[in-house]
Design a protein around this motif. Structure first.
Motif, PDB file in Angstrom:
ATOM      1  N   GLY A  73       0.793  -1.210   0.000  1.00  0.00           N
ATOM      2  CA  GLY A  73       0.000   0.000   0.000  1.00  0.00           C
ATOM      3  C   GLY A  73       0.833   1.271   0.000  1.00  0.00           C
ATOM      4  N   PHE A  74       2.153   1.164   0.131  1.00  0.00           N
ATOM      5  CA  PHE A  74       3.005   2.363   0.204  1.00  0.00           C
ATOM      6  C   PHE A  74       3.900   2.529  -1.017  1.00  0.00           C
ATOM      7  N   LYS A  75       3.650   1.688  -2.069  1.00  0.00           N
ATOM      8  CA  LYS A  75       4.491   1.711  -3.238  1.00  0.00           C
ATOM      9  C   LYS A  75       4.547   3.115  -3.846  1.00  0.00           C
ATOM     10  N   ASP A  76       3.394   3.806  -3.830  1.00  0.00           N
ATOM     11  CA  ASP A  76       3.349   5.115  -4.456  1.00  0.00           C
ATOM     12  C   ASP A  76       3.367   6.255  -3.449  1.00  0.00           C
ATOM     13  N   ALA A  77       3.743   5.942  -2.200  1.00  0.00           N
ATOM     14  CA  ALA A  77       3.788   6.987  -1.180  1.00  0.00           C
ATOM     15  C   ALA A  77       4.797   8.061  -1.561  1.00  0.00           C
ATOM     16  N   THR A  78       4.474   9.333  -1.212  1.00  0.00           N
ATOM     17  CA  THR A  78       5.396  10.431  -1.491  1.00  0.00           C
ATOM     18  C   THR A  78       6.311  10.611  -0.290  1.00  0.00           C
ATOM     19  N   ILE A  79       7.578  10.367  -0.534  1.00  0.00           N
ATOM     20  CA  ILE A  79       8.564  10.485   0.550  1.00  0.00           C
ATOM     21  C   ILE A  79       9.558  11.586   0.180  1.00  0.00           C
ATOM     22  N   ALA A  80       9.924  12.457   1.141  1.00  0.00           N
ATOM     23  CA  ALA A  80      10.994  13.448   0.919  1.00  0.00           C
ATOM     24  C   ALA A  80      12.002  13.335   2.054  1.00  0.00           C
ATOM     25  N   MET A  81      13.246  13.446   1.679  1.00  0.00           N
ATOM     26  CA  MET A  81      14.281  13.409   2.714  1.00  0.00           C
ATOM     27  C   MET A  81      14.434  14.834   3.246  1.00  0.00           C
ATOM     28  N   LEU A  82      14.667  14.939   4.534  1.00  0.00           N
ATOM     29  CA  LEU A  82      14.846  16.245   5.175  1.00  0.00           C
ATOM     30  C   LEU A  82      16.122  16.131   6.008  1.00  0.00           C
ATOM     31  N   THR A  83      17.230  16.621   5.473  1.00  0.00           N
ATOM     32  CA  THR A  83      18.519  16.252   6.060  1.00  0.00           C
ATOM     33  C   THR A  83      19.556  17.369   5.944  1.00  0.00           C
ATOM     34  N   VAL A  84      20.582  17.278   6.788  1.00  0.00           N
ATOM     35  CA  VAL A  84      21.717  18.213   6.666  1.00  0.00           C
ATOM     36  C   VAL A  84      22.632  17.789   5.524  1.00  0.00           C
ATOM     37  N   LYS A  85      22.445  16.578   5.059  1.00  0.00           N
ATOM     38  CA  LYS A  85      23.306  16.099   3.975  1.00  0.00           C
ATOM     39  C   LYS A  85      22.996  16.897   2.722  1.00  0.00           C
ATOM     40  N   SER A  86      24.064  17.571   2.213  1.00  0.00           N
ATOM     41  CA  SER A  86      23.777  18.547   1.163  1.00  0.00           C
ATOM     42  C   SER A  86      24.602  18.303  -0.109  1.00  0.00           C
ATOM     43  N   GLU A  87      25.434  17.265  -0.074  1.00  0.00           N
ATOM     44  CA  GLU A  87      26.267  17.016  -1.252  1.00  0.00           C
ATOM     45  C   GLU A  87      25.421  16.434  -2.367  1.00  0.00           C
ATOM     46  N   LEU A  88      25.935  16.590  -3.574  1.00  0.00           N
ATOM     47  CA  LEU A  88      25.223  16.086  -4.746  1.00  0.00           C
ATOM     48  C   LEU A  88      24.968  14.583  -4.624  1.00  0.00           C
ATOM     49  N   GLU A  89      26.013  13.866  -4.126  1.00  0.00           N
ATOM     50  CA  GLU A  89      25.889  12.407  -4.015  1.00  0.00           C
ATOM     51  C   GLU A  89      24.729  12.032  -3.080  1.00  0.00           C
ATOM     52  N   ASP A  90      24.581  12.845  -2.011  1.00  0.00           N
ATOM     53  CA  ASP A  90      23.509  12.577  -1.050  1.00  0.00           C
ATOM     54  C   ASP A  90      22.146  12.687  -1.726  1.00  0.00           C
ATOM     55  N   LYS A  91      22.060  13.740  -2.584  1.00  0.00           N
ATOM     56  CA  LYS A  91      20.788  13.940  -3.268  1.00  0.00           C
ATOM     57  C   LYS A  91      20.495  12.785  -4.222  1.00  0.00           C
ATOM     58  N   VAL A  92      21.579  12.324  -4.866  1.00  0.00           N
ATOM     59  CA  VAL A  92      21.416  11.198  -5.791  1.00  0.00           C
ATOM     60  C   VAL A  92      20.924   9.963  -5.041  1.00  0.00           C
ATOM     61  N   ILE A  93      21.518   9.715  -3.881  1.00  0.00           N
ATOM     62  CA  ILE A  93      21.089   8.534  -3.099  1.00  0.00           C
ATOM     63  C   ILE A  93      19.617   8.661  -2.729  1.00  0.00           C
ATOM     64  N   SER A  94      19.265   9.876  -2.315  1.00  0.00           N
ATOM     65  CA  SER A  94      17.881  10.091  -1.899  1.00  0.00           C
ATOM     66  C   SER A  94      16.910   9.797  -3.038  1.00  0.00           C
ATOM     67  N   LEU A  95      17.185  10.412  -4.219  1.00  0.00           N
ATOM     68  CA  LEU A  95      16.219  10.345  -5.305  1.00  0.00           C
ATOM     69  C   LEU A  95      16.291   9.031  -6.088  1.00  0.00           C
ATOM     70  N   GLU A  96      17.493   8.505  -6.269  1.00  0.00           N
ATOM     71  CA  GLU A  96      17.638   7.323  -7.115  1.00  0.00           C
ATOM     72  C   GLU A  96      17.523   6.032  -6.318  1.00  0.00           C
ATOM     73  N   ASP A  97      18.326   5.926  -5.258  1.00  0.00           N
ATOM     74  CA  ASP A  97      18.420   4.642  -4.538  1.00  0.00           C
ATOM     75  C   ASP A  97      17.241   4.403  -3.598  1.00  0.00           C
ATOM     76  N   SER A  98      16.926   5.457  -2.848  1.00  0.00           N
ATOM     77  CA  SER A  98      15.924   5.194  -1.800  1.00  0.00           C
ATOM     78  C   SER A  98      14.496   5.479  -2.273  1.00  0.00           C
ATOM     79  N   GLY A  99      14.361   5.986  -3.520  1.00  0.00           N
ATOM     80  CA  GLY A  99      13.026   6.176  -4.082  1.00  0.00           C
ATOM     81  C   GLY A  99      12.272   7.362  -3.533  1.00  0.00           C
ATOM     82  N   ALA A 100      12.990   8.325  -2.909  1.00  0.00           N
ATOM     83  CA  ALA A 100      12.314   9.513  -2.407  1.00  0.00           C
ATOM     84  C   ALA A 100      11.942  10.420  -3.570  1.00  0.00           C
ATOM     85  N   ALA A 101      10.930  11.265  -3.364  1.00  0.00           N
ATOM     86  CA  ALA A 101      10.484  12.160  -4.424  1.00  0.00           C
ATOM     87  C   ALA A 101      11.251  13.493  -4.383  1.00  0.00           C
ATOM     88  N   TRP A 102      11.744  13.795  -3.193  1.00  0.00           N
ATOM     89  CA  TRP A 102      12.422  15.093  -3.058  1.00  0.00           C
ATOM     90  C   TRP A 102      13.480  15.031  -1.955  1.00  0.00           C
TER      91      TRP A 102
END
Lengths: 126, 745
Positions: A73-102
């Motif tokens: 039931g959560f396959k299409d849930a909208t998830i956003a990371m809210l973090t101090v991690k600000s490097e480009l790689e961090d953003k890539v992990i968030s959006l690509e690997d962990s499936g977050a939307a933002w």
């Protein structure tokens, strides 16, 4: 019916701040201070947006996001990371690997943050 | 005489005019041959020569076979060449004949037939055997006579000299050229001339006379001689002159010649000696000297002999001699004391100081009187220099802080300097003669062997480090250098070792290492700190700011507006400071940021449009340049613009103008940002770009890091940044940016 936002962060003051901000904007807010707590809460609630801190003990926000996405039931849930991690790689992990939307970077400025949350609730990027 | 007999088939060459008789009368051999070397005719002389009776014996035979008994043409043959060239050929050749070796002058005369073709050659052979023999004999005799040490001479029948050899020149002093053609009386004392004439006639009569008499030399003195006169006669026995051989009988001459020989011998030895030697007589005249002396005084030989020694040696006049040589002259001293005197003195020359060691050795005659001095000078400059160097080295050895030891190849210590004695705590006596291994701790032996291995392999060692041990057992680290010195002049090779106690250095090195470690730790700490500032500090600050913003409304109308504004302002200040400190940390470690060609106008436009509301609140006019300017920059260039513009706003009156302009300087751009602010005092123009400096503390809001960031970023771009006063008030901050990034800088 106002939207429900789940915020998960191990820092309670931060959680409180977010809760107050979003409530002022007319949103319902649920909070959890750990991945396990969040997962257990998700058995009962279906938030419209889930905001996850990354650096939390035991389970990182990234792992938590993946776990949530695998839950029924959560396959299409909208998830956003809210973090101090600000490097480009961090953003890539968030959006690509962990499936977050933002990916939102701390520290946050109230107006900008509230606008972002509203935008994510109305037209979340897929 | 039948002409047909002699010249068969050769009518065209020898017309019948009785020529045959004429040809026979010629003393030369004449042979006529054709191109096949066949003999057509020979004259009588040729027939006689080969032992033939008549023309028939040789006619038609090959010339080389008939005349010389050869199977092929003679190697000296002229006719061959004569046939080929058509010209007369001449050549001298020796030919073995029944009468023995004969010398002939051959000439071949080619003759043409009516058609202009060479068909015959007349070969003419002249016997020059006798002439050649005489000539060679004369030559031989003349050589002998000339080179003879005995005086030899010839006079003709008119008593005039026809011959005068080297011996005669030596004995009488007359040169050959001046005496030839003169009457022999010139060498006879006047009172003996009559007797000489008698002897001459007797010689002519008897053919040979020998007697003893006196003869007169060129210098007017007489010399006792043994004369042998021999008559010279021609082939018919008629006298043509008299030869005289004269032997010098004077004992003096004999002794002198012997002495001369000895003297020559001595002189040649004398000359090979490197030491400069001269002999000085009582009048201080140089009466003899050797090669080396002539060379070293640099005086022409003719200006040495017979001249005063002070003139030759020092260039002194007599007056100068009296002044200078009175006291120091060792020649005078040797004359006065009759004892050898030595001295070492130096002269300053253009090539530096030279050292002379001179000796005066008196020579005594039979009466025991000193009559001359043998004076020798030795250039000992090199020796002196070596001595000085040695003394210098010895002094250094004693004074230097380095330990200097010399060791034999079997590791035996030969010398140890003061520093080595001090450091090791041994006295010189305790060390010299010992094996150098007593200075090496047991555990270091292997390492020590490496030192010696390197010495024997390469001849030197540099920067070898090892532990050494003192007499009382203290171990300390040393740095050693060693060099193998090959022994000169048969001396044994040895090793010079130079060592330093590097305990202090090791300590310093450790300190440095510790410092580097600490630095690294502190660097990590710095990174950590920057991280803390960026996240852990800003985050809670954000919470404060946001929560305060939330409750701000609830607090309104309570009369605490001033306090609320104060909190807001100071939170913003902290935020700004933390931001720029974090930014500065990033810029500091931003060596390898990516450089791209960027349009400065676009960057500046973006910066201005993103300016904080504070700048806009002051209602500033910001004029920026409108042309595109490109330079290879990294993303931090934005910070330069934003900091300069923000500063300009901060330090300016509200409503004033800020202008940014750009100028193309060829390979770089110059960007200036001008304001109408308070200006920067001269004493701060440098320091304003340093970290944490502000013109007046507290007067203006700001982190104090803005300009430090500007400076650092401009430096990363290999540019310069500075501030200058505007003529009508305010400041201009300017910086340069190279258009292309030079990677080598």
């Amino acid at each position: 019916m106002s939207k429900l936002v789940l915020v998960v962060d191990d820092e309670e003051d931060f959680l409180y701040q977010i809760k107050r901000m979003l409530e002022r904007a007319g949103l319902n807010v649920a909070t959890a201070t750990s991945g396990m707590e969040a997962l257990s809460m998700l058995k009962d609630i279906s938030p419209d947006l889930i905001l996850l801190d990354v650096m939390m003990p035991k389970m990182t926000g990234w792992d938590l996001a993946k776990t949530i996405k695998e839950m029924e039931g959560f396959k299409d849930a909208t998830i956003a990371m809210l973090t101090v991690k600000s490097e480009l790689e961090d953003k890539v992990i968030s959006l690509e690997d962990s499936g977050a939307a933002w990916h939102i970077t701390k520290p946050i400025e109230m107006k900008k943050f509230v606008n972002t949350v509203k935008w994510l609730l109305e037209s979340p990027p897929k | 005489m039948s002409r047909a007999h002699g010249i068969k088939g050769s009518d065209e060459v020898f017309p019948d005019i009785g020529l045959e008789e004429l040809v026979d009368a010629i003393k030369d051999g004449i042979t006529l041959i054709d191109r096949d070397f066949r003999i057509h005719y020979t004259n009588r002389l040729v027939l006689d020569m080969v032992g033939a009776k008549s023309q028939d014996d040789v006619f038609g035979r090959k010339c080389f076979e008939a005349l010389f008994g050869r199977r092929s043409p003679c190697e000296w043959c002229n006719s061959q060449a004569g046939f080929e060239t058509g010209e007369v050929q001449r050549r001298l050749a020796s030919v073995n004949t029944p009468d023995g070796m004969k010398h002939y002058a051959f000439s071949a005369h080619p003759s043409l037939n009516g058609k202009g073709v060479v068909c015959h050659a007349v070969e003419v052979a002249s016997d020059v055997t006798e002439k050649a023999g005489l000539e060679s004999t004369i030559k031989r005799l003349a050589t002998i006579a000339n080179s003879s040490a005995d005086a030899m001479m010839c006079v003709d029948l008119d008593s005039r000299f026809e011959f005068w050899n080297t011996g005669a020149e030596a004995l009488f002093g007359f040169k050959r050229d001046e005496i030839l053609g003169k009457n022999f009386h010139i060498i006879v004392p006047p009172e003996l001339r009559e007797a000489a004439e008698v002897k001459r006639r007797l010689a002519l009569k008897k053919g040979f006379v020998r007697y003893e008499t006196l003869r007169l030399k060129k210098d007017g003195t007489t010399v006792p001689v043994d004369m042998t006169l021999t008559v010279i006669a021609d082939e018919r026995g008629n006298p043509t002159g008299i030869a005289a051989s004269i032997k010098d009988l004077s004992e003096k001459e004999m002794v002198e010649s012997e002495l001369r020989e000895i003297k020559n011998h001595l002189e040649s030895i004398f000359d090979t000696i490197q030491e400069s030697i001269c002999v000085i007589d009582k009048d201080l005249r140089i009466i003899s000297f050797n090669e080396s002396f002539a060379k070293n005084t640099g005086t022409p030989r003719e200006n040495i002999l017979g001249n005063k020694c002070y003139k030759v040696l020092h260039g002194y006049s007599e007056d100068e001699f009296l002044v200078h040589c009175r006291k120091h002259c060792i020649v005078r001293e040797a004359f006065e004391t009759g004892k050898p005197v030595e001295s070492v003195h130096h002269h300053d020359t253009v090539e530096g100081q030279i050292f002379h060691e001179s000796r005066a050795l008196p020579t005594r005659n039979a009466n025991g009187e000193t009559y001359q001095i043998v004076y020798g000078i030795n250039d000992v400059t090199e020796k002196k220099e070596a001595e000085q160097t040695l003394r210098f080295l010895a002094k250094i050895q004693g004074q230097v802080s380095e330990m200097i030891v010399t060791m034999a190849l079997d590791h035996t210590l030969l010398t140890v300097n003061d520093a080595a004695q001090r450091t090791f705590g041994y006295s010189e006596d305790e060390l010299v003669g010992q094996n150098a291994s007593i200075l090496v701790p047991e555990a270091e032996m292997e390492n020590s062997n490496a030192f010696w291995d390197a010495i024997s392999e390469k001849g030197f060692v540099e920067g070898y480090e090892g532990m050494r041990v003192t007499k009382n057992g203290r171990r300390f680290p040393t740095e050693l250098s060693g060099v193998l010195v090959s022994g000169e002049g048969g001396a044994s090779p040895y090793v010079i070792g130079v060592g330093r106690d590097i305990t202090e250095r090791k300590k310093a090195e450790k300190k440095l290492r510790d410092y580097a470690d600490r630095l690294e730790r502190s660097n990590k700490l710095k990174d950590l700190f920057a991280d803390i500032m960026r996240h852990d500090l800003l985050n809670p600050l954000g919470v404060v700011k946001n929560v305060f913003e939330i409750i701000e409304e609830d607090l309104s109308d309570r009369g605490i507006e001033k306090e609320i504004a104060m909190v807001t302002r100071n939170v913003a200040k902290i935020e700004d400071l933390v931001h720029s400190a974090a930014r500065f940390g990033q810029v500091e470690s931003a060596e390898d940021m990516e450089f791209k060609n960027r349009n400065l106008k676009e960057i500046l436009e973006e910066v201005v449009s993103g300016l904080s509301s504070e700048g806009l609140k002051k209602d500033m006019t910001i004029k920026i340049f409108q042309d595109d300017y490109y330079a290879e920059t990294n993303p931090f260039i934005e910070d330069v613009f934003s900091n300069l513009i923000t500063n300009a706003i901060k330090y300016s009156e509200a409503g004033s103008e800020i202008e940014a302009s750009c100028e193309d300087l060829g390979d770089k751009l110059m960007i200036s940002v001008s304001d109408r602010g308070m200006g920067v005092p001269d004493e701060h123009k440098q320091g304003i770009f340093e970290r944490f400096k502000r013109v007046e503390k507290g007067s203006v809001k700001g982190s104090g890091l803005g300009l430090a960031i500007v400076k650092r970023v401009v430096e990363l771009h290999n540019g310069d940044v500075w501030v200058e006063d505007r003529p009508d008030g305010g400041s201009t901050f300017a910086f340069t940016l190279p258009k292309k990034r030079d990677k080598d800088v």
